[in-house]
Design an enzyme around this catalytic site. Structure first.
Site, short mmCIF file in Angstrom:
data_model
loop_
_atom_site.label_atom_id
_atom_site.label_comp_id
_atom_site.label_asym_id
_atom_site.label_seq_id
_atom_site.Cartn_x
_atom_site.Cartn_y
_atom_site.Cartn_z
N THR A 1 -21.68 37.68 46.60
CA THR A 1 -22.14 38.86 47.53
C THR A 1 -23.45 39.58 47.24
O THR A 1 -23.97 39.94 48.40
CB THR A 1 -20.94 39.77 47.17
N HIS B 1 -18.87 42.49 37.41
CA HIS B 1 -17.90 41.72 37.42
C HIS B 1 -17.13 41.52 35.98
O HIS B 1 -17.62 41.78 34.94
CB HIS B 1 -18.20 40.58 38.05
N GLY C 1 -5.44 30.17 40.87
CA GLY C 1 -6.65 30.94 40.09
C GLY C 1 -6.36 32.33 40.63
O GLY C 1 -5.16 32.72 41.07
N ARG C 2 -7.26 33.32 40.02
CA ARG C 2 -7.05 34.79 40.18
C ARG C 2 -7.05 34.87 41.78
O ARG C 2 -6.06 35.88 41.99
CB ARG C 2 -8.19 35.41 39.49
N LYS D 1 -15.97 35.39 35.29
CA LYS D 1 -16.58 34.85 36.63
C LYS D 1 -17.65 33.99 36.14
O LYS D 1 -18.31 34.07 35.03
CB LYS D 1 -17.29 36.28 37.18
N PRO E 1 -18.84 35.43 51.77
CA PRO E 1 -19.16 35.81 50.51
C PRO E 1 -18.33 37.08 49.89
O PRO E 1 -18.10 37.00 48.75
CB PRO E 1 -20.58 36.49 50.89
N1 NAI Z 1 -15.21 35.79 48.95
C1 NAI Z 1 -14.38 36.62 48.31
O1 NAI Z 1 -14.11 37.83 48.79
C2 NAI Z 1 -14.01 36.26 46.89
C3 NAI Z 1 -14.34 34.85 46.34
N2 NAI Z 1 -14.10 34.94 45.05
C4 NAI Z 1 -14.41 33.38 44.57
O2 NAI Z 1 -13.50 32.46 44.40
C5 NAI Z 1 -13.71 31.41 43.64
C6 NAI Z 1 -12.42 31.69 42.64
O3 NAI Z 1 -12.37 32.62 41.95
P1 NAI Z 1 -11.32 33.10 40.87
O4 NAI Z 1 -10.05 32.87 41.36
O5 NAI Z 1 -11.71 34.21 40.02
O6 NAI Z 1 -11.46 31.84 40.01
P2 NAI Z 1 -10.47 31.16 39.09
O7 NAI Z 1 -11.21 30.16 37.98
O8 NAI Z 1 -9.26 32.00 38.50
O9 NAI Z 1 -9.49 30.19 39.98
C7 NAI Z 1 -10.20 29.00 40.70
C8 NAI Z 1 -8.96 27.97 40.64
O10 NAI Z 1 -9.32 26.78 41.37
C9 NAI Z 1 -8.91 25.61 40.68
N3 NAI Z 1 -9.64 24.44 41.10
C10 NAI Z 1 -10.81 23.99 40.91
N4 NAI Z 1 -11.18 22.91 41.55
C11 NAI Z 1 -10.17 22.49 42.22
C12 NAI Z 1 -9.81 21.50 43.05
N5 NAI Z 1 -10.68 20.63 43.25
N6 NAI Z 1 -8.57 21.48 43.50
C13 NAI Z 1 -7.91 22.49 43.68
N7 NAI Z 1 -7.86 23.41 42.48
C14 NAI Z 1 -9.06 23.51 41.97
C15 NAI Z 1 -8.85 25.89 39.17
O11 NAI Z 1 -7.91 25.13 38.39
C16 NAI Z 1 -8.70 27.31 39.42
O12 NAI Z 1 -6.99 27.64 38.98
C17 NAI Z 1 -15.04 31.95 42.89
O13 NAI Z 1 -16.22 31.18 43.55
C18 NAI Z 1 -15.01 33.46 43.41
O14 NAI Z 1 -16.26 33.77 43.16
C19 NAI Z 1 -13.44 35.49 44.47
C20 NAI Z 1 -12.78 36.55 44.75
C21 NAI Z 1 -13.24 37.33 46.01
O1 LIG Z 2 -15.59 35.96 41.46
C1 LIG Z 2 -15.15 36.97 42.03
O2 LIG Z 2 -14.34 37.68 41.14
C2 LIG Z 2 -15.84 37.64 43.06
N1 LIG Z 2 -16.49 36.70 43.58
C3 LIG Z 2 -17.28 36.74 44.94
C4 LIG Z 2 -18.73 36.85 44.68
O3 LIG Z 2 -19.32 36.29 44.04
O4 LIG Z 2 -19.44 37.55 45.41
C5 LIG Z 2 -16.80 38.14 45.59
C6 LIG Z 2 -16.26 39.25 44.66
O5 LIG Z 2 -17.46 39.81 44.07
C7 LIG Z 2 -15.36 38.64 43.74
#
Ligand code: NAI
Ligand SMILES: O=C(O)C1=N[C@H](C(=O)O)C[C@H](O)C1
EC number: 1.17.1.8
Length: 250
Positions: free
Chosen positions: A146, A135, A13-14, A139, A106
Site C-alpha cells: 500500500t 504494521h 493465513g491471517r 509482516k 495493494p
Molecule cells: N491487499 C490487501 O488488502 C492485503 C494484503 N495482504 C497481503 O496478503 C499476503 C498474506 O498476508 P498474511 O495473511 O498476513 O500472511 P500469512 O503469512 O498469515 O499467510 C500467508 C499464507 O499463505 C500460505 N502459503 C504460502 N505459499 C502458499 C502456496 N503456494 N499455496 C498455498 N498457500 C500458501 C502460508 O502457509 C500462509 O498460511 C501478504 O502479502 C500481505 O501483505 C494482507 C492483508 C491485506
Molecule cells: O501484510 C499486511 O498485513 C498487509 N499487507 C498489505 C500491504 O502490504 O499493503 C495491505 C495491508 O497494509 C495489510
C-alpha cells in the site's frame, strides 16, 4: 441464480482465513476450495473454481497465477511484492488467455483506497510529502504494498503537476534514517506488536501541514473489497491494478 464458485489460496493465513469466512457467509458465493501450502492447485480445476482469491506470499503468488490464468480461472490478488517485471510477466500470460481477469489490489479496504486517492489529490499542493506505514511485526515485506503504491501515485501526481523536487538538506544520515526512496517519495516502515495495518501520509507547505491517516483495526476491513473484487473480476478481462477501478474512483 447460480452462485459464484470461489476458492481461496493461503486459506490458513491471517487474511486468508478471514476471506474463507467471508466467502462462506456471502449469499451469492460458494467456497469450493480452501488451499494451504502444499495443497495441489489441480483442486481448483476439479472443483470448478471460477475465481481464486490469492493471499499467500510474494514467493508463491506468481506460480499460483500462472496456473490460474492458464486454466482460465479469474483471480483477485492481495499478495504483495509487485514489480514492473512481475506485472509484465502476468500481462504476457493474460495475453494468451484473453477472457481471464486478474485484479491486483495493494489494499482492499475502502479507507486505504480513499487515502491513496486523497494523497494523489493533495500532493501537488504541498512542498513536502512523506509516507509512514505501520504494521504488525509478522509482516514479511517492507515497505508495504500500500505504501509503495501510495508513493508511486503521489510521485506521478507531482510529476503531472510539474512540482519542484522536495526540499531536503540532509547531508549525512545513518542507513535507513530517511526511509526508502520510492520514485523520489520517502517511505518509512514501522513494525510494532499490537498494530495491524496503518498508514499516514504527511504533507507540508509554508506554515502548515496536512496528515492523512488510515487504520485497519481488523482483517474484516479487507473483506468487502475482496468480495467486490470477486464479483467484478469475472466480467473484467485482463489486468486491473487497484480496487479503485471497481469503485468508480479512477
Ligand atoms: N491487499 C490487501 O488488502 C492485503 C494484503 N495482504 C497481503 O496478503 C499476503 C498474506 O498476508 P498474511 O495473511 O498476513 O500472511 P500469512 O503469512 O498469515 O499467510 C500467508 C499464507 O499463505 C500460505 N502459503 C504460502 N505459499 C502458499 C502456496 N503456494 N499455496 C498455498 N498457500 C500458501 C502460508 O502457509 C500462509 O498460511 C501478504 O502479502 C500481505 O501483505 C494482507 C492483508 C491485506
Ligand atoms: O501484510 C499486511 O498485513 C498487509 N499487507 C498489505 C500491504 O502490504 O499493503 C495491505 C495491508 O497494509 C495489510
Amino acid at each position: 441464480m447460480s452462485k459464484l464458485r470461489v476458492a481461496v489460496i493461503g486459506a490458513k493465513g491471517r487474511i486468508g482465513s478471514e476471506a474463507v469466512r467471508a466467502v462462506e457467509a456471502a449469499d451469492d458465493m460458494e467456497l469450493v476450495a480452501a488451499l494451504g501450502r502444499g495443497d495441489k492447485l489441480e483442486a481448483l480445476v476439479e472443483t470448478g473454481a471460477q475465481v481464486v482469491v490469492e493471499l499467500t506470499t510474494p514467493g508463491s503468488v506468481m506460480g499460483n497465477l500462472d496456473f490460474c490464468v492458464r486454466h482460465g480461472i479469474h483471480a483477485v490478488v492481495g499478495t504483495t511484492g509487485w514489480t514492473d517485471e512481475r506485472l509484465a510477466q502476468l500481462r504476457t500470460w493474460l495475453d494468451a488467455s484473453p477472457e481471464t481477469g486478474v485484479l491486483i489490489a495493494p489494499n482492499f479496504s475502502i479507507g486505504a483506497v480513499l487515502t491513496m486517492k486523497f494523497a494523489q489529490l493533495a500532493a501537488p499542493y504541498f512542498d513536502s510529502v512523506e509516507v509512514v506505514e505501520l504494521h504488525h511485526p509478522h509482516k514479511a515485506d517492507a515497505p508495504s504494498g500500500t505504501a509503495t503504491r501510495t508513493a508511486q501515485l503521489i510521485a506521478a501526481a507531482r510529476e503531472r503537476a510539474g512540482s519542484a523536487p522536495q526540499p531536503d538538506a540532509t547531508e549525512t544520515a545513518l542507513d535507513g534514517a530517511r526511509g526508502a526512496d520510492v520514485d523520489g517519495v520517502r517511505v518509512h516502515a514501522v513494525r510494532l506488536n499490537g498494530l495491524l495495518a496503518h498508514q499516514e501520509v504527511l504533507l507540508g507547505g509554508e506554515g502548515e501541514t496536512l496528515t492523512l491517516r488510515h487504520d485497519s483495526l481488523h482483517h474484516s476491513s479487507f473483506m468487502p473489497g475482496i468480495l467486490l473484487g470477486a464479483r467484478r473480476v469475472v466480467e473484467t478481462p485482463g489486468l486491473t491494478f487497484g480496487l479503485e477501478h471497481f469503485l468508480d474512483l479512477d
